[in-house]
Design a protein around this motif. Structure first.
Motif, PDB file in Angstrom:
ATOM      1  N   ALA A 176       0.831  -1.206   0.000  1.00 51.05           N
ATOM      2  CA  ALA A 176       0.000   0.000   0.000  1.00 51.05           C
ATOM      3  C   ALA A 176       0.862   1.251   0.000  1.00 51.05           C
ATOM      4  O   ALA A 176       0.581   2.223  -0.716  1.00 51.05           O
ATOM      5  CB  ALA A 176      -0.930  -0.008   1.207  1.00 51.05           C
ATOM      6  N   ALA A 177       1.927   1.236   0.808  1.00 54.00           N
ATOM      7  CA  ALA A 177       2.821   2.396   0.872  1.00 54.00           C
ATOM      8  C   ALA A 177       3.576   2.578  -0.437  1.00 54.00           C
ATOM      9  O   ALA A 177       3.786   3.704  -0.902  1.00 54.00           O
ATOM     10  CB  ALA A 177       3.792   2.240   2.036  1.00 54.00           C
ATOM     11  N   ALA A 178       3.994   1.481  -1.047  1.00 55.50           N
ATOM     12  CA  ALA A 178       4.680   1.559  -2.339  1.00 55.50           C
ATOM     13  C   ALA A 178       3.745   2.121  -3.403  1.00 55.50           C
ATOM     14  O   ALA A 178       4.141   2.972  -4.226  1.00 55.50           O
ATOM     15  CB  ALA A 178       5.184   0.175  -2.746  1.00 55.50           C
ATOM     16  N   MET A 179       2.517   1.660  -3.398  1.00 60.96           N
ATOM     17  CA  MET A 179       1.521   2.163  -4.342  1.00 60.96           C
ATOM     18  C   MET A 179       1.277   3.650  -4.122  1.00 60.96           C
ATOM     19  O   MET A 179       1.190   4.434  -5.076  1.00 60.96           O
ATOM     20  CB  MET A 179       0.214   1.380  -4.186  1.00 60.96           C
ATOM     21  CG  MET A 179       0.307  -0.085  -4.626  1.00 60.96           C
ATOM     22  SD  MET A 179      -1.019  -1.133  -3.939  1.00 60.96           S
ATOM     23  CE  MET A 179      -2.485  -0.362  -4.662  1.00 60.96           C
ATOM     24  N   GLY A 180       1.166   4.044  -2.851  1.00 56.39           N
ATOM     25  CA  GLY A 180       0.925   5.444  -2.529  1.00 56.39           C
ATOM     26  C   GLY A 180       2.096   6.337  -2.911  1.00 56.39           C
ATOM     27  O   GLY A 180       1.909   7.449  -3.426  1.00 56.39           O
ATOM     28  N   ALA A 181       3.306   5.868  -2.651  1.00 56.17           N
ATOM     29  CA  ALA A 181       4.492   6.657  -2.987  1.00 56.17           C
ATOM     30  C   ALA A 181       4.575   6.893  -4.491  1.00 56.17           C
ATOM     31  O   ALA A 181       4.855   8.011  -4.953  1.00 56.17           O
ATOM     32  CB  ALA A 181       5.750   5.943  -2.490  1.00 56.17           C
ATOM     33  N   ALA A 182       4.340   5.843  -5.268  1.00 55.06           N
ATOM     34  CA  ALA A 182       4.368   5.976  -6.724  1.00 55.06           C
ATOM     35  C   ALA A 182       3.299   6.953  -7.200  1.00 55.06           C
ATOM     36  O   ALA A 182       3.542   7.790  -8.083  1.00 55.06           O
ATOM     37  CB  ALA A 182       4.164   4.607  -7.372  1.00 55.06           C
ATOM     38  N   ALA A 183       2.109   6.849  -6.603  1.00 49.85           N
ATOM     39  CA  ALA A 183       1.014   7.745  -6.978  1.00 49.85           C
ATOM     40  C   ALA A 183       1.361   9.197  -6.672  1.00 49.85           C
ATOM     41  O   ALA A 183       1.139  10.094  -7.506  1.00 49.85           O
ATOM     42  CB  ALA A 183      -0.258   7.344  -6.237  1.00 49.85           C
ATOM     43  N   ALA A 184       1.923   9.434  -5.499  1.00 46.94           N
ATOM     44  CA  ALA A 184       2.272  10.797  -5.107  1.00 46.94           C
ATOM     45  C   ALA A 184       3.320  11.386  -6.047  1.00 46.94           C
ATOM     46  O   ALA A 184       3.266  12.565  -6.405  1.00 46.94           O
ATOM     47  CB  ALA A 184       2.786  10.812  -3.670  1.00 46.94           C
ATOM     48  N   VAL A 185       4.264  10.565  -6.479  1.00 48.20           N
ATOM     49  CA  VAL A 185       5.298  11.038  -7.399  1.00 48.20           C
ATOM     50  C   VAL A 185       4.681  11.508  -8.710  1.00 48.20           C
ATOM     51  O   VAL A 185       4.990  12.592  -9.216  1.00 48.20           O
ATOM     52  CB  VAL A 185       6.359   9.937  -7.657  1.00 48.20           C
ATOM     53  CG1 VAL A 185       7.226  10.295  -8.861  1.00 48.20           C
ATOM     54  CG2 VAL A 185       7.228   9.748  -6.425  1.00 48.20           C
ATOM     55  N   GLU A 186       3.786  10.685  -9.283  1.00 48.84           N
ATOM     56  CA  GLU A 186       3.169  11.109 -10.542  1.00 48.84           C
ATOM     57  C   GLU A 186       2.249  12.303 -10.337  1.00 48.84           C
ATOM     58  O   GLU A 186       2.153  13.168 -11.222  1.00 48.84           O
ATOM     59  CB  GLU A 186       2.422   9.940 -11.191  1.00 48.84           C
ATOM     60  CG  GLU A 186       3.346   8.932 -11.847  1.00 48.84           C
ATOM     61  CD  GLU A 186       2.744   8.194 -13.028  1.00 48.84           C
ATOM     62  OE1 GLU A 186       3.509   7.718 -13.878  1.00 48.84           O
ATOM     63  OE2 GLU A 186       1.487   8.105 -13.103  1.00 48.84           O
TER      64      GLU A 186
END
Length: 296
Positions: A176-186
């Motif tokens: 979940a954190a990995a998904m969130g981090a990637a989303a925040a970057v984009e």
């Protein structure tokens, strides 16, 4: 259209077509569901609306889990934030409160989005909403963040696991954190490659995290791990945007997470037979909760 199997493949496609991970996922949904772009985005918007509700409800209302183990922390965090005396700042405090709120709503049998699981349901809403607020993002921009997260989650699911019972909490809150981090970057304007660097760093920092719920319930320590996951995702997004890269590529990190998960003994994979679950206090709480459920 078959979804990319590896992160490297996903980035190569995005770079070749000059699109974001979010755009790739939107096109994938359009092609495989026979829905229009507007319909695909509207369907994801419904998830965002549920996330907004769960991320805010326990901040403004008294919520208690069925077991009584958790409840009220989201309101406490919000009240603390209002004092403007925190060390971590307004953005992080809001993220903590939102992650806690969704976890409390879940434990109280409320409506949440299991993204990717119910046990990690507080992380992605907190990250998307908090990042969106800080960036003045529109709902559609936040929806695109959710598509980015979905794309990363899809790669993880294909090559590893999202379940605590199979891979420990690293597979749930870590994903979940990995998904969130990637989303925040984009959402911040970062590239697909930067998004996967952020996801990689998150995983590396949570590698080996066990799943040891008190009384087998998704409450303690799960709720506070959701808080930690949201904070980790946001800080790691900043690292990636600063140009910090993961030395180990995303696909290799995912493979390592899966191997570590399989190496964890069953006691540390959601069975409540190890870790915090078998501390004296953990066992006492389990006895009280189970006794209450049995009407004793």
């Amino acid at each position: 259209m078959i979804f990319a199997n590896k992160g490297k493949e996903l980035v190569e496609i995005c770079n070749r077509e000059n699109i974001s991970i979010a755009e790739y996922c939107i096109r994938y949904e359009m092609e495989n569901s026979d829905l229009s772009r507007e319909e695909v985005i509207e369907a994801m918007k419904k998830n965002l609306d549920v996330m907004k509700d769960s991320a805010n409800f326990a901040i403004n209302n008294d919520v208690k889990s069925v077991s009584g183990l958790i409840g009220g922390d989201a309101k406490k965090i919000k009240k603390y934030a209002d004092n403007n005396k925190s060390l971590s700042g307004e953005v992080m405090i809001k993220a903590m409160a939102r992650a806690s709120s969704s976890s409390e709503v879940n434990a109280a049998m409320g409506r949440i989005v299991a993204a990717p699981t119910a046990g990690s349901c507080g992380i992605l809403p907190s990250v998307i909403i908090t990042a969106g607020e800080q960036l003045n993002s529109s709902d559609e921009e936040m929806v695109k963040g959710l598509f980015t997260a979905a794309g990363v989650g899809n790669i993880i699911a294909q090559n590893a696991t999202l379940a605590g019972a199979a891979g420990g909490c690293q597979a749930e809150c870590g994903s979940a954190a990995a998904m969130g981090a990637a989303a925040a970057v984009e959402m911040m304007g970062g590239t697909p490659d930067m998004a996967l660097h952020a996801a990689s760093i998150v995983f590396k920092n949570i590698l080996g995290l066990v799943c040891d719920p008190i009384a087998g319930l998704v409450e303690v320590p799960c709720a506070k791990r959701n808080i930690a996951g949201a904070v980790s995702a946001l800080t790691t997004a900043d690292l990636a945007m600063a140009g910090v890269k993961s030395v180990i590529p995303f696909d290799e990190v995912v493979d390592a997470m899966y191997r570590v998960g399989k190496q964890l003994p069953s006691e540390l994979r959601e069975t409540a037979k190890g870790g915090l679950a078998i501390t004296p206090t953990g066992l006492k709480l389990e006895e009280q909760i189970m006794g209450r459920k049995c009407g004793k």
